[in-house]
Write an enzyme that holds these catalytic residues in place. Structure first.
Site, short mmCIF file in Angstrom:
data_model
loop_
_atom_site.label_atom_id
_atom_site.label_comp_id
_atom_site.label_asym_id
_atom_site.label_seq_id
_atom_site.Cartn_x
_atom_site.Cartn_y
_atom_site.Cartn_z
CD GLU A 78 -11.35 -3.73 -1.02
OE1 GLU A 78 -11.83 -4.47 -0.14
OE2 GLU A 78 -10.13 -3.58 -1.18
CB CYS A 131 -20.17 -6.15 2.97
SG CYS A 131 -19.03 -5.39 4.16
CB CYS A 181 -10.26 3.18 7.94
SG CYS A 181 -11.11 3.11 9.54
CB CYS A 220 -8.01 -1.89 13.31
SG CYS A 220 -9.37 -0.98 14.10
CB CYS A 269 -8.20 -3.46 9.54
SG CYS A 269 -9.33 -2.86 8.27
CB CYS A 296 -12.47 -4.31 4.95
SG CYS A 296 -14.11 -4.95 5.35
#
Length: 334
Positions: free
Chosen positions: A81, A95, A102, A106, A109, A327
């Site tokens: 994205e 961005c 990832c 987190c 997220c 995100c």
């Protein structure tokens, strides 16, 4: 699109051909080699076969704010994205993502919920900026992209070398020619990456995803805090500021009932007190299902406490709730 192939395809050509090709990509913003007028027909046809410039993307426009999100499908079929933010001042901020998924995990997220797939190549990072440059050109936007933030999917410092190489192209006069003061990298707090960045010649903007003011809560929200607790993180940031003399932004996601109390605001003020180059950016949480955003009234009170304590603070405008702009929301669903 794989721009790293260019130098190999053109290695038997005169040296200036590579500069012509790069100029066509980054200055003329072509999307097909047939649009170019400086290269021979035979070379353009060769480049269209061996180094095509098409970008496979699906675009989502927000009806509630001036933001647009693109879901880009890469050559191996994975999706990433990137978001374009139109600011009232006329700036266009892109961005970009640095990884597919990832590793940080987190809790708030959507990208973290995907898990980690792989790092992005330099070309895959660059094509995100290039995609928006083309779109702005098609819309007769004379400003183009003038800010780039590495705040998309992934932890930039886990892909340090490719991120830095991409930044050099973004900054280069033969690339996008965007000044270092308009390039920002956000990290969950990887101290090794902060230390490496402090030794680079480019003095880009550093942002720290903080989101909590004590180790107990931050470790719950961000597991990386177990390895890099707040005291060590702040020590690394202090050294970065001393070496670069640049402002550091602390991103603070406002999550209802989790980190938005008056006590949290006072703790944050205590943590950042005494350093004029520290700045807080309050972000109203874009819900991914597990948590809820703080109310506007709570955010306003939180902000006032910080200001009364002499902390430099801004509040990020909410972008793209209707297009799942947090995100990883679109890529995870895809």
């Amino acid at each position: 699109m794989d721009l790293e192939k260019l130098k190999f395809i053109l290695e038997d050509e005169p040296a200036y051909r590579l500069n012509q090709a790069r100029h066509a990509i980054f200055k003329d913003i072509i999307s097909d080699w047939s649009e170019n007028t400086t290269l021979s027909l035979a070379l353009r046809e060769k480049l269209n076969i061996e180094c095509p410039l098409n970008i496979d993307a699906e675009v989502f426009d927000s009806s509630s704010s001036k933001s647009t999100k693109a879901l880009i499908t890469l050559e191996d079929g994975v999706k990433i994205e990137t978001v374009l933010l139109h600011h009232v001042s006329g700036r266009n901020t892109v961005c970009v993502s640095s990884q597919v998924g990832c590793q940080m995990g987190c809790q708030f997220c959507a990208t973290g919920q995907m898990g980690y797939v792989r790092n992005l190549t330099v070309s895959e990072i660059i094509e995100q900026v290039l995609f928006w440059e083309r779109r702005l050109k098609d819309k007769n936007d004379s400003v183009g992209v003038n800010n780039v933030v590495f705040m998309g999917m992934g932890e930039p410092f886990m892909n340090y070398d490719n991120v830095l190489s991409a930044i050099n192209i973004i900054n280069s006069a033969v690339g996008f020619n965007i000044g270092v003061r308009h390039i920002s990298v956000s990290t969950a707090g990887l101290i090794d990456g902060i230390n490496k960045l402090s030794s680079e010649k480019l003095s880009i903007n550093l942002a720290i995803s903080l989101h909590a003011t004590n180790d107990r809560l931050r470790s719950q929200l961000m597991p990386i805090n177990n390895e890099y607790p707040i005291k060590k993180l702040m020590s690394a940031v202090d050294k970065y500021v001393q070496k670069k003399s640049r402002r550091v932004m602390f991103e603070y996601m406002m999550i209802e009932g989790v980190n938005d109390s008056r006590e949290d605001a006072m703790e944050l003020a205590d943590l950042l007190a005494g350093e004029p180059l520290y700045m807080v950016n309050l972000i109203r949480y874009n819900s991914t299902g597990r948590y809820r955003p703080s109310s506007r009234e709570v955010i306003a009170e939180f902000k006032n406490i910080l200001m009364q304590r002499g902390i430099n603070v801004t509040q990020r405008y909410s972008f793209g709730k209707d297009i799942k702009a947090a995100c990883g929301q679109l890529a995870g669903r895809a």
